[in-house]
Design a protein around this motif. Structure first.
Motif, mmCIF file in Angstrom:
data_model
loop_
_atom_site.group_PDB
_atom_site.id
_atom_site.type_symbol
_atom_site.label_atom_id
_atom_site.label_comp_id
_atom_site.label_asym_id
_atom_site.label_seq_id
_atom_site.Cartn_x
_atom_site.Cartn_y
_atom_site.Cartn_z
ATOM 1 N N ASP A 1 0.471 7.092 -3.994
ATOM 2 C CA ASP A 1 0.459 8.411 -3.335
ATOM 3 C C ASP A 1 1.080 9.388 -4.378
ATOM 4 O O ASP A 1 1.720 10.519 -3.788
ATOM 5 C CB ASP A 1 1.734 7.853 -2.240
ATOM 6 C CG ASP A 1 2.943 7.216 -2.846
ATOM 7 O OD1 ASP A 1 3.149 7.286 -3.949
ATOM 8 O OD2 ASP A 1 3.450 6.711 -1.774
ATOM 9 N N ASN B 1 -3.334 10.170 -3.861
ATOM 10 C CA ASN B 1 -3.486 11.265 -2.494
ATOM 11 C C ASN B 1 -2.489 12.085 -2.515
ATOM 12 O O ASN B 1 -2.473 12.877 -1.554
ATOM 13 C CB ASN B 1 -3.789 10.246 -1.450
ATOM 14 C CG ASN B 1 -2.725 9.364 -0.915
ATOM 15 O OD1 ASN B 1 -1.388 9.672 -1.505
ATOM 16 N ND2 ASN B 1 -2.710 8.593 0.073
ATOM 17 N N LEU C 1 -4.180 2.328 -6.569
ATOM 18 C CA LEU C 1 -3.845 3.448 -5.475
ATOM 19 C C LEU C 1 -2.562 3.717 -5.419
ATOM 20 O O LEU C 1 -1.535 3.024 -5.902
ATOM 21 C CB LEU C 1 -3.900 2.613 -4.045
ATOM 22 C CG LEU C 1 -5.118 1.591 -3.805
ATOM 23 C CD1 LEU C 1 -5.186 1.204 -2.258
ATOM 24 C CD2 LEU C 1 -6.508 2.646 -3.937
ATOM 25 N N SER D 1 -7.941 6.164 2.387
ATOM 26 C CA SER D 1 -6.970 7.282 2.143
ATOM 27 C C SER D 1 -7.004 8.209 3.299
ATOM 28 O O SER D 1 -8.377 8.523 3.511
ATOM 29 C CB SER D 1 -7.073 7.876 0.880
ATOM 30 O OG SER D 1 -5.953 8.977 0.749
ATOM 31 N N LEU E 1 0.975 -1.144 -0.006
ATOM 32 C CA LEU E 1 -0.122 -0.185 -0.106
ATOM 33 C C LEU E 1 0.672 1.335 -0.115
ATOM 34 O O LEU E 1 1.690 1.431 0.732
ATOM 35 C CB LEU E 1 -0.862 -0.185 1.109
ATOM 36 C CG LEU E 1 -2.054 -1.005 1.351
ATOM 37 C CD1 LEU E 1 -2.832 -0.881 2.505
ATOM 38 C CD2 LEU E 1 -2.919 -0.895 -0.066
ATOM 39 N N PHE F 1 -2.306 5.195 2.622
ATOM 40 C CA PHE F 1 -3.474 4.415 2.529
ATOM 41 C C PHE F 1 -3.516 3.071 3.728
ATOM 42 O O PHE F 1 -2.320 2.308 3.826
ATOM 43 C CB PHE F 1 -3.516 3.557 1.049
ATOM 44 C CG PHE F 1 -3.991 4.502 -0.140
ATOM 45 C CD1 PHE F 1 -5.108 4.734 -0.280
ATOM 46 C CD2 PHE F 1 -2.990 5.047 -0.715
ATOM 47 C CE1 PHE F 1 -5.541 5.673 -1.407
ATOM 48 C CE2 PHE F 1 -3.317 6.106 -1.573
ATOM 49 C CZ PHE F 1 -4.492 6.123 -2.169
ATOM 50 N N ILE G 1 -11.007 0.204 1.527
ATOM 51 C CA ILE G 1 -9.772 0.833 1.112
ATOM 52 C C ILE G 1 -9.924 2.361 1.756
ATOM 53 O O ILE G 1 -11.005 2.898 1.528
ATOM 54 C CB ILE G 1 -9.558 0.897 -0.433
ATOM 55 C CG1 ILE G 1 -9.470 -0.734 -0.966
ATOM 56 C CG2 ILE G 1 -8.449 1.612 -0.665
ATOM 57 C CD1 ILE G 1 -9.730 -0.728 -2.257
#
Length: 406
Positions: A197, A237, A195, A38, A13, A17, A36
């Motif tokens: 970052d 994110n 997902l 964030s 991850l 997350f 899931i």
């Protein structure tokens, strides 16, 4: 200097997350609720089934994704919440409400996905209790559990992690998916969650995701059936704290290539896990008049049941391949088409200029005995190419789907 590392099978991850996967009792034994999360609001993009019959969570998500942000995704397996009317939509909304209350986030930032049997109401008491447990067990190590909880007839977990270093910052991109049957170009009976970052603008994320979905998930086929629940979602994110990626930059190109690789890896894993499949088939169309023609032809071949059964039977029936190109809608001259079959056992031309050519049937049989087969169709009409992925159609496919509900 930028670099890209791909870790197939890994579900690491990205920063910021958390995830979980638990058993709530929707299915008889296996995990069936995934969450899931964030820790901060993330930019988001999604692609959904093109089937006119859409499941309740798809209808909900299609509206919510318009603002381009999300913070959580809740998923249940074992029940599609499709063809369930107003009650189904209400149930999907209540799943999101439950998540928002537990995580103390905006309800409209919660996306909902379901997969499983169509036309059966969700057992909401079990679902809501399951969401409570899932929220309590969120962790940075929960990616594998979440990936397990979204599976239905899948026989193995499908995940991949990409690591890219951009301007000295390490960016992580992780994807996991489910899908095995009811897989057809223009999405599949699949759920896919990416997902990252990375810090990237909404417009750049949307462009990269939708374009790479077209090249990957929309180029696979198992059985020609299109699901009511197909959904692919990406959340970014920004926790890697890289300089925000914008369209038209070198950094965007690096991000795009990584995303395409992640989506392609997951798409191919879905096909390799095709229900009852014994062989994986890659179809390459080369020298087509246009990219559209190449994709049409490639899709048509991997979706042909006659081609699939010939591959299963290890029969070099090139006429079926040519026929599939013929009804694909692609613009080409049949009198110029060459067809090749290839595997670890070698390569052989089985058709030349759209007609018969003598070839070694014994060698062709040996080539087709392998688990991974490549079909190449040379259109000799231009400079464009396209690739699609599919599998054979075996006796076991009928066994699996003949008693799916029981």
């Amino acid at each position: 200097m930028e670099k890209l590392e791909i870790l197939e099978g890994s579900i690491e991850l990205p920063k910021g997350f958390l995830a979980s996967g638990i058993f709530a009792g929707i299915k008889k034994r296996k995990k069936d609720v995934a969450l899931i999360y964030s820790e901060k609001e993330a930019n988001a993009s999604a692609v959904f089934t093109t089937n006119k019959v859409k499941a309740a969570p798809v209808i909900l998500d299609m509206e919510r994704i318009k603002k381009g942000v999300a913070q959580a995704i809740v998923v249940n397996s074992g029940n599609a919440n499709a063809c369930t009317g107003e009650k189904g939509l209400e149930d999907a909304i209540n799943m999101a409400k439950k998540v928002s209350q537990l995580l103390k986030i905006d309800e409209k930032n919660v996306l909902v996905c379901s997969t499983g049997v169509i036309g059966v109401p969700l057992p909401m008491e079990k679902v809501l209790k399951g969401i409570e447990v899932a929220a309590e067990t969120l962790s940075t190590e929960g990616g594998y559990q979440a990936a397990e909880a979204i599976m239905t007839t899948d026989t193995f977990l499908k995940g991949v992690t990409a690591k890219l270093v951009i301007e000295g910052k390490t960016v992580t991109m992780t994807g996991f998916a489910k899908g095995s049957g009811m897989i057809h170009p223009n999405m599949a009976t699949m759920l896919s969650f990416i997902l990252t970052d990375a810090s990237i603008t909404k417009t750049a994320l949307d462009k990269a995701f939708k374009e790479t979905v077209e090249k990957t998930y929309n180029m696979i086929s198992v059985d020609g059936d299109m699901s009511t629940n197909d959904t692919a979602i990406i959340l970014a994110n920004g926790e890697a704290q890289n300089k925000t990626i914008e369209e038209g930059t070198h950094e965007f190109d690096i991000f795009y290539r990584a995303l395409e690789h992640v989506n392609k890896t997951l798409a191919k894993l879905i096909v390799k896990d095709g229900e009852g499949a014994t062989k994986f088939m890659e179809v390459n169309i080369v020298n087509a008049k246009s990219e559209k023609d190449a994709r049409l032809a490639a899709k048509s071949i991997v979706n042909s049941n006659l081609v699939k059964t010939a591959i299963f039977g290890e029969d070099a029936n090139w006429g079926r391949i040519l026929a599939a190109v013929g009804y694909s809608g692609a613009d080409f001259d049949v009198n110029r088409v060459d067809i090749y079959l290839k595997s670890l056992k070698g390569e052989i031309k089985v058709c030349e200029n759209g007609g018969y050519i003598f070839f070694d049937e014994a060698l062709a049989k040996e080539i087709l005995k392998e688990k991974e087969i490549t079909v190449t169709v040379d259109m000799k009409a231009g400079e464009y190419s396209g690739t699609a992925w599919g599998c054979d159609l075996s006796y076991d496919y009928v066994k699996i789907n003949g008693s799916y509900r029981t």
